[in-house]
Design an enzyme around this catalytic site. Structure first.
Site, PDB file in Angstrom:
ATOM      1  N   ALA A   7      22.608  14.641  36.111  1.00 51.35           N
ATOM      2  CA  ALA A   7      21.991  13.516  36.837  1.00 51.35           C
ATOM      3  C   ALA A   7      22.973  12.615  37.568  1.00 51.35           C
ATOM      4  CB  ALA A   7      21.100  12.686  35.922  1.00 51.35           C
ATOM      5  N   ALA A   8      24.220  13.076  37.760  1.00 52.70           N
ATOM      6  CA  ALA A   8      25.158  12.302  38.605  1.00 52.70           C
ATOM      7  C   ALA A   8      24.540  12.139  39.986  1.00 52.70           C
ATOM      8  CB  ALA A   8      26.506  13.017  38.703  1.00 52.70           C
ATOM      9  N   GLY A   9      23.978  13.235  40.486  1.00 51.66           N
ATOM     10  CA  GLY A   9      23.354  13.206  41.813  1.00 51.66           C
ATOM     11  C   GLY A   9      22.163  12.247  41.854  1.00 51.66           C
ATOM     12  N   ASP A  10      21.397  12.209  40.780  1.00 50.78           N
ATOM     13  CA  ASP A  10      20.236  11.299  40.735  1.00 50.78           C
ATOM     14  C   ASP A  10      20.684   9.839  40.764  1.00 50.78           C
ATOM     15  OD1 ASP A  10      18.478  13.405  40.626  1.00 50.78           O
ATOM     16  OD2 ASP A  10      18.311  13.389  38.442  1.00 50.78           O
TER      17      ASP A  10
HETATM   18  P1  ADP Z   1      24.622  16.931  41.676  1.00 48.97           P
HETATM   19  O1  ADP Z   1      24.516  16.433  40.263  1.00 48.97           O
HETATM   20  O2  ADP Z   1      23.400  16.650  42.480  1.00 48.97           O
HETATM   21  O3  ADP Z   1      25.147  18.318  41.849  1.00 48.97           O
HETATM   22  P2  ADP Z   1      27.308  15.985  42.289  1.00 48.97           P
HETATM   23  O4  ADP Z   1      27.827  16.785  41.149  1.00 48.97           O
HETATM   24  O5  ADP Z   1      27.803  16.340  43.666  1.00 48.97           O
HETATM   25  O6  ADP Z   1      25.707  15.955  42.341  1.00 48.97           O
HETATM   26  O7  ADP Z   1      27.648  14.452  41.987  1.00 48.97           O
HETATM   27  C1  ADP Z   1      27.131  13.393  42.743  1.00 48.97           C
HETATM   28  C2  ADP Z   1      28.161  12.289  42.836  1.00 48.97           C
HETATM   29  O8  ADP Z   1      28.474  11.832  41.522  1.00 48.97           O
HETATM   30  C3  ADP Z   1      29.502  12.718  43.437  1.00 48.97           C
HETATM   31  O9  ADP Z   1      29.491  12.645  44.843  1.00 48.97           O
HETATM   32  C4  ADP Z   1      30.460  11.703  42.792  1.00 48.97           C
HETATM   33  O10 ADP Z   1      30.421  10.473  43.494  1.00 48.97           O
HETATM   34  C5  ADP Z   1      29.841  11.483  41.413  1.00 48.97           C
HETATM   35  N1  ADP Z   1      30.473  12.371  40.406  1.00 48.97           N
HETATM   36  C6  ADP Z   1      30.049  13.586  39.994  1.00 48.97           C
HETATM   37  N2  ADP Z   1      30.906  14.127  39.093  1.00 48.97           N
HETATM   38  C7  ADP Z   1      31.891  13.210  38.917  1.00 48.97           C
HETATM   39  C8  ADP Z   1      33.093  13.143  38.110  1.00 48.97           C
HETATM   40  N3  ADP Z   1      33.437  14.136  37.288  1.00 48.97           N
HETATM   41  N4  ADP Z   1      33.867  12.019  38.203  1.00 48.97           N
HETATM   42  C9  ADP Z   1      33.518  10.990  39.014  1.00 48.97           C
HETATM   43  N5  ADP Z   1      32.408  10.991  39.798  1.00 48.97           N
HETATM   44  C10 ADP Z   1      31.618  12.081  39.759  1.00 48.97           C
END
Ligand code: ADP
Length: 307
Positions: A250-253
């Site tokens: 849910a980083a993307g969310d």
């Molecule tokens: P999704 O979960 O939709 O695949 P991402 O993995 O691209 O999305 O993550 C979305 C955003 O979350 C990234 O652009 C970044 O800003 C942040 N993010 C994700 N993973 C990390 C991490 N390991 N450390 C710091 N920020 C992160």
């Protein structure tokens, strides 16, 4: 008060078993740990936007099961307008059944349940909230016909649509140009632009292709590599903040919810991307989707320390 961020999307109950190995067909693993959390991309983004300071209304369909009352209570605790969270009879809320092995490998199955009852007719019942909307935010865990209906309603009312095209699956591509802001990870960018996306350069080509079709802004998230926004004439990239990542679910969310707030507040592109990236970075430092979404104060304090 700012106009509403109207999130239209899924609500799920996630049932998670963590175990030392995934079972073979017919095998029973007897020493798993169990966790129950609330998810669904729609709900995750609504909660993230509300905690980030947005005035949020959520349009969703939930079912009848033991988890649903708590789910609704959670939305209200985050001051989300739930007038148009529909309670459907005779069906369970969306559920995800997740088994995670020791290497993070997993089995995942999703029963959309009530999420597929979020029909165009239900959206029509929620029309009053369109009059208060500054932006509409959607993902792809509800029926395609509902997404298309919302896009048509928003276009005729000049309400910008932010669509997080996740998960990537079959869609009527003629609707892509009617979307104002697309938020995509690399897999989703490749799927929508119908090309292979293996790195940031490929992702930018995919974004350009989508902009040529009529999308105004494409935001590509690159996990720990950061994110960039591409519009017709410029690309603005921001690196991810360095944090100790515990759970990137849910980083993307969280990114989308916080970006919607930044957009609604009129932050310029770079500042908006930094705000969303800070919220997402904070969310990966904690377990779970909704529990890990940071508050406005946490985001602002983190930005002060990190920039
Ligand atoms: P999704 O979960 O939709 O695949 P991402 O993995 O691209 O999305 O993550 C979305 C955003 O979350 C990234 O652009 C970044 O800003 C942040 N993010 C994700 N993973 C990390 C991490 N390991 N450390 C710091 N920020 C992160």
């Amino acid at each position: 008060m700012n106009k509403k961020i109207v999130v239209i999307g899924s609500s799920n109950v996630d049932l998670i078993m963590k175990m030392d190995h995934l079972p073979e067909k017919g095998e029973t693993v007897t020493n798993a740990d169990f966790f129950q959390v609330y998810g669904g991309k729609g709900a995750n983004q609504a909660v993230a936007a509300a905690r980030a300071g947005g005035n949020v209304a959520f349009v969703s369909s939930v079912g009848e099961d033991a988890y649903t009352p708590q789910m609704l209570k959670n939305y209200k605790n985050d001051s989300i307008d739930t007038r148009f969270v529909f309670e459907e009879a005779g069906i369970a809320s969306g559920h995800a059944l997740i088994m995670i092995g020791d290497q993070g490998d997993n089995y995942l199955s999703v029963a959309p349940g009530a999420n597929y009852k979020l029909t165009p007719e239900r959206v029509d019942q929620a029309l009053p909230v369109f009059e208060e909307a500054g932006i509409i935010v959607m993902q792809y865990e509800i029926p395609e016909e509902t997404i298309k209906h919302v896009i048509d309603l928003a276009n005729t009312r000049n309400i910008p649509v932010l669509m997080n095209f996740a998960p990537a699956r079959q869609f009527d591509f003629s609707y892509i140009p009617k979307i104002d802001i697309l938020v995509l990870n690399e897999v989703e960018a490749g799927f929508l632009a119908e090309m292979k996306v293996k790195n940031e350069q490929d992702a930018e080509q995919a974004a350009i292709k989508l902009i040529e079709q009529g999308v105004e802004k494409v935001i590509i998230t690159l996990g720990a590599q950061g994110a960039f926004v591409r519009s017709k004439n410029e690309k603005i990239a921001v690196p991810a903040f360095k944090v100790n990542a515990v759970d990137t679910t849910a980083a993307g969310d969280t990114f989308c919810g916080a970006y919607a707030v930044a957009n609604a507040e009129g932050m310029i592109s770079r500042v908006a991307l930094q705000f969303a990236s800070a919220a997402a970075a904070l969310s990966v430092t904690k377990m779970g989707a909704q529990p890990s979404a940071p508050t406005r104060t946490e985001i602002e304090d983190f930005l002060k320390q990190s920039l």
